[in-house]
Design a protein around this motif. Structure first.
Motif, short mmCIF file in Angstrom:
data_model
loop_
_atom_site.label_atom_id
_atom_site.label_comp_id
_atom_site.label_asym_id
_atom_site.label_seq_id
_atom_site.Cartn_x
_atom_site.Cartn_y
_atom_site.Cartn_z
N THR A 101 1.71 35.30 48.15
CA THR A 101 0.55 34.41 48.22
C THR A 101 0.05 34.12 46.80
N THR A 102 -0.93 33.26 46.68
CA THR A 102 -1.49 32.91 45.38
C THR A 102 -2.32 34.05 44.79
N ASP A 103 -2.52 35.12 45.56
CA ASP A 103 -3.19 36.31 45.02
C ASP A 103 -2.22 37.22 44.30
N ASP A 104 -0.93 36.95 44.44
CA ASP A 104 0.11 37.77 43.83
C ASP A 104 0.43 37.29 42.41
N ARG A 105 1.10 38.17 41.67
CA ARG A 105 1.67 37.81 40.38
C ARG A 105 3.19 37.85 40.50
N ILE A 106 3.84 36.84 39.94
CA ILE A 106 5.29 36.79 40.02
C ILE A 106 5.90 36.60 38.64
N ILE A 107 7.19 36.86 38.56
CA ILE A 107 7.97 36.52 37.38
C ILE A 107 9.15 35.67 37.84
N ALA A 108 9.58 34.75 36.99
CA ALA A 108 10.76 33.93 37.29
C ALA A 108 11.71 34.03 36.11
N THR A 152 0.15 39.20 32.75
CA THR A 152 -0.93 39.11 33.73
C THR A 152 -1.08 37.71 34.31
N ASP A 153 -0.27 36.76 33.88
CA ASP A 153 -0.35 35.41 34.43
C ASP A 153 0.14 35.38 35.87
N GLU A 154 -0.25 34.31 36.56
CA GLU A 154 0.23 34.14 37.93
C GLU A 154 1.76 34.10 37.97
N THR A 160 21.78 19.92 33.85
CA THR A 160 20.49 19.60 34.49
C THR A 160 20.03 20.67 35.47
N GLU A 161 20.70 21.82 35.47
CA GLU A 161 20.35 22.89 36.40
C GLU A 161 19.88 24.14 35.65
N ARG A 162 19.08 24.92 36.36
CA ARG A 162 18.75 26.27 35.92
C ARG A 162 18.89 27.19 37.13
N TYR A 163 19.24 28.45 36.86
CA TYR A 163 19.31 29.44 37.93
C TYR A 163 18.11 30.35 37.79
N LEU A 164 17.34 30.48 38.88
CA LEU A 164 16.11 31.28 38.87
C LEU A 164 16.25 32.50 39.77
N VAL A 165 15.78 33.63 39.27
CA VAL A 165 15.60 34.82 40.09
C VAL A 165 14.12 35.15 40.04
N VAL A 166 13.47 35.13 41.20
CA VAL A 166 12.02 35.22 41.26
C VAL A 166 11.62 36.52 41.98
N ALA A 167 10.62 37.19 41.43
CA ALA A 167 10.20 38.49 41.97
C ALA A 167 8.68 38.60 41.96
N VAL A 168 8.15 39.34 42.91
CA VAL A 168 6.70 39.52 43.04
C VAL A 168 6.33 40.95 42.65
N LEU A 169 5.20 41.09 41.95
CA LEU A 169 4.74 42.41 41.51
C LEU A 169 4.31 43.24 42.71
N ILE A 170 4.84 44.47 42.80
CA ILE A 170 4.49 45.35 43.90
C ILE A 170 3.88 46.67 43.44
N ASN A 171 4.00 46.96 42.13
CA ASN A 171 3.42 48.20 41.64
C ASN A 171 3.14 48.09 40.14
#
Length: 254
Positions: free
Chosen positions: A222-229, A127-129, A238-249
């Protein structure tokens, strides 16, 4: 063929076999067998995979009771269609070291693969941002090794969904960004409870300062959304690979 030639042939054949096995283990994408923790679909969806049929979302396809009997620090399950990512998600408990699952499997045994896990700073109910999910970049494609597929623009464009299952819900996310980032600890670098910090991170995900990136420009976040990274290492320390997604349902299950 004399005895020396036969002996040499046997030695060379043995070396070839060992090398072939090593190549399979290290470079061929492998899917872990967690079928014992999956509930058999009903007749309504018996021809569907876990995440392929929206009608089946009323029935949770993961047997969390069995999972928690195996390890009560399981907090969820992640699945990304068209990859081998189909794993339990762990979170260290009060008596477990923070990054315990970096080198431990579901049974808490030592493992170079480790587990997919979140840290204690994140809520176990997603439930975190922003929830950071970690996994090793295994050369054989297991764990988060197959995230590298999202470096390919065609694959990125054709695959945009992540499912996370909890014991009460099924969370569906839309992938909107995949890029190389630095190795800073994101959850320490940004205070996601503050809108301005959250917006800074969103802006980074929408316009990363790197040449290695794929962005879905039609997705609004937006900041009203919840995302996962999803975070994994690269071949650069010194690198990381990120795949970022926003909650839609967000669907509650029985």
């Amino acid at each position: 063929m004399n005895k020396k030639q036969k002996a040499l042939f046997i030695i060379l054949a043995a070396i070839f076999l060992v090398t072939a096995i090593a190549l399979v283990i290290n470079f061929v994408p492998m899917k872990e067998d967690y079928d014992a923790y999956k509930i058999q679909p009903t007749n309504q969806s018996k021809n569907s995979s876990i995440a392929s049929n929206e009608e089946s979302l009323l029935q949770n396809p993961i047997d969390f009771k069995a999972l928690k009997e195996s390890n009560n620090e399981v907090v969820g399950w992640i699945q990304i269609p068209n990859t081998v990512i189909d794993y339990p998600i762990l979170q260290s408990g009060a008596d477990t070291d923070e990054d315990f699952y970096l080198s431990r499997n579901l049974e808490k045994e030592k493992s170079t693969k480790g587990s997919i896990y979140i840290q204690k700073i994140n809520s176990m109910d997603f439930t975190d941002e922003n929830t950071l999910i970690y996994g090793h970049n295994m050369r054989n494609g297991s764990m988060f090794g197959s995230l590298k597929k999202f470096r390919n623009a065609d694959f990125f464009n054709e695959n945009d969904t992540i499912y996370i299952y909890t014991d009460k819900q099924i969370l569906k996310y839309k992938i909107y960004s995949a890029f190389v980032y630095n190795d800073r600890h994101i959850l320490n670098e940004f205070d996601f409870s503050k809108a301005e910090d959250y917006q800074k991170f969103i802006d980074i995900t929408l316009n990363p300062d790197t040449n290695v990136k794929n962005i879905r420009k039609d997705v609004k976040v937006t900041t009203d959304d919840r995302i996962i990274a999803l975070s994994t290492c690269t071949n650069v320390d010194t690198e990381r690979y990120l795949v970022v997604a926003v909650l839609i349902n967000d669907t509650y299950t029985n």
